[in-house]
Motif scaffolding. Structure first.
Motif, PDB file in Angstrom:
ATOM      1  N   LYS A  41      43.293 100.658   9.572  1.00  0.00           N
ATOM      2  CA  LYS A  41      42.781  99.297   9.734  1.00  0.00           C
ATOM      3  C   LYS A  41      41.258  99.243   9.642  1.00  0.00           C
ATOM      4  O   LYS A  41      40.699  98.467   8.856  1.00  0.00           O
ATOM      5  CB  LYS A  41      43.228  98.719  11.087  1.00  0.00           C
ATOM      6  CG  LYS A  41      44.714  98.764  11.344  1.00  0.00           C
ATOM      7  CD  LYS A  41      45.075  98.116  12.669  1.00  0.00           C
ATOM      8  CE  LYS A  41      44.447  98.785  13.879  1.00  0.00           C
ATOM      9  NZ  LYS A  41      44.905 100.181  14.080  1.00  0.00           N
ATOM     10  N   ASP A 157      36.136  93.862  14.261  1.00  0.00           N
ATOM     11  CA  ASP A 157      36.809  95.138  14.510  1.00  0.00           C
ATOM     12  C   ASP A 157      37.210  95.227  15.982  1.00  0.00           C
ATOM     13  O   ASP A 157      36.380  95.510  16.847  1.00  0.00           O
ATOM     14  CB  ASP A 157      35.883  96.298  14.142  1.00  0.00           C
ATOM     15  CG  ASP A 157      36.611  97.639  14.144  1.00  0.00           C
ATOM     16  OD1 ASP A 157      37.839  97.648  14.376  1.00  0.00           O
ATOM     17  OD2 ASP A 157      35.955  98.664  13.912  1.00  0.00           O
ATOM     18  N   VAL A 189      40.693  93.094  13.109  1.00  0.00           N
ATOM     19  CA  VAL A 189      41.508  94.287  13.336  1.00  0.00           C
ATOM     20  C   VAL A 189      42.007  94.285  14.766  1.00  0.00           C
ATOM     21  O   VAL A 189      41.261  93.988  15.703  1.00  0.00           O
ATOM     22  CB  VAL A 189      40.684  95.560  13.056  1.00  0.00           C
ATOM     23  CG1 VAL A 189      41.356  96.784  13.676  1.00  0.00           C
ATOM     24  CG2 VAL A 189      40.497  95.772  11.568  1.00  0.00           C
TER      25      VAL A 189
END
Length: 354
Positions: A41, A157, A189
């Motif tokens: 990812k 993220d 993510v």
């Protein structure tokens, strides 16, 4: 901003972090990039941002190939899971940082920062330093800083990883509303499927560097296309020999196939409570877990332990109780497919004539 990724691959030594991944994203969508730890990812996200260079494949942003475009010229905002705020700067100066190094004039900077303070609910905190803020407030500063230069794509993220559960849930709702308000294409993510299901317009499911499935949360949950997706999304039990389950011995199950059984597929109770008792088999309650709105039961059925839900309004069950267990349906899975199969013994009862 439309995003298209074609056959993207990235290796680190002998480890293939991303393997021949292709997908496209339409403008304004909030995309959840979901998968287990080490699934690829963050590497995908960093390649989109220009922080990693793909070994092969192409990235297109609004039709332009950007493989060789520097990160600062891609029109991308990036939010890190650890906030990455400047400790010696106030909230105002942190938000203004990208505009300052971009040499915007002071009036424009002040106007844009004030706009973002209102948008992110940080008005009144502009003179504080990061150590004077809560985790949720620091994350909002990170969002505002990423949005300040007006990027066309926002990358996040694991943005809520460092925040406690209650605040994380509040921020998820806030983020979805924020993205909807400003209409920016965003990819975040996460390894938290509840987070992805709640927030995302679409999800990309990855594991071992491969893209397993792309679609809306509802579509992925109800129509998983691979064994991994069927087992990863939701809280499921893997059954090694589905043909041994009552009713499913009548179904043509390919040799070597296994099955995924979700709690909502399983009905557990006393025989008098089961709608189709002829399709049920005997089980034994092993554990009962209180889940707030319902009870979660772990039930032994032959050589399998299945999970099931039971309403708080129903008669309580205790560990050790003998119960009837009706498996309404399951996913028969092989390496590259998942097929839902209904229990063929479920026969509608005869109509009652009055």
């Amino acid at each position: 901003m439309n995003i298209e990724v074609r056959h993207l691959t990235k290796t680190f030594g002998s480890y293939e972090a991303v393997s021949n991944v292709s997908f496209s994203i339409n403008r304004g969508k909030l995309i959840g990039l979901l998968g287990p730890s080490g699934g690829g990812k963050s590497t995908l996200l960093r390649m989109l941002a220009g922080l990693e260079t793909p070994d092969s494949g192409d990235i297109f942003i609004n039709g332009q190939r950007v493989n060789d475009v520097a990160p600062q010229n891609r029109g991308i905002g990036f939010v890190f899971q650890n906030y990455a705020l400047f400790k010696h700067m106030t909230v105002f100066d942190n938000i203004a940082f990208g505009l300052t190094i971009g040499r915007s004039d002071k009036a424009q900077i002040k106007s844009r920062v004030n706009e973002l303070l209102d948008l992110t609910g940080l008005r009144g905190f502009e003179k504080r330093y990061p150590h004077q803020l809560s985790g949720g407030q620091r994350q909002r500063v990170a969002f505002a800083r990423a949005l300040a230069p007006r990027p066309e794509l926002l990358l996040l993220d694991e943005p809520f990883a460092a925040i406690d559960a209650k605040v994380r849930k509040e921020l998820r709702t806030w983020l979805k509303q924020l993205i909807s308000t400003i209409g920016i294409t965003s990819i975040f993510v996460t390894h938290d499927q509840d987070e992805a299901v709640e927030v995302a317009d679409e999800m990309l499911i990855v594991q071992q560097g491969r893209l397993e499935q792309q679609g809306s949360p509802i579509d992925i949950y109800t129509n998983p296309q691979t064994a991994f997706v069927a087992g990863f999304i939701g809280h499921s039990t893997l059954v090694e020999q589905p043909a041994l389950l009552r009713g499913f011995n009548l179904v043509q199950v390919p040799e070597g196939s296994r099955a995924i059984v979700r709690p909502e597929f399983v009905e557990v109770g006393y025989e008098r409570e089961i709608a189709f008792p002829s399709a049920a088999e005997t089980g034994n309650v092993r554990h009962v877990f209180f889940r707030g709105a319902h009870l979660e039961l772990e039930v032994q059925v032959g050589g399998n332990r299945l999970l099931a839900h039971r309403s708080l309004d129903q008669e309580p069950l205790q560990p050790g109780d003998e119960v009837s267990v009706l498996i309404h349906r399951l996913y028969v899975v092989s390496e590259h497919s998942a097929v839902m199969v209904e229990n063929p013994l479920k026969i509608d009862p005869l109509p009652v004539h009055i």
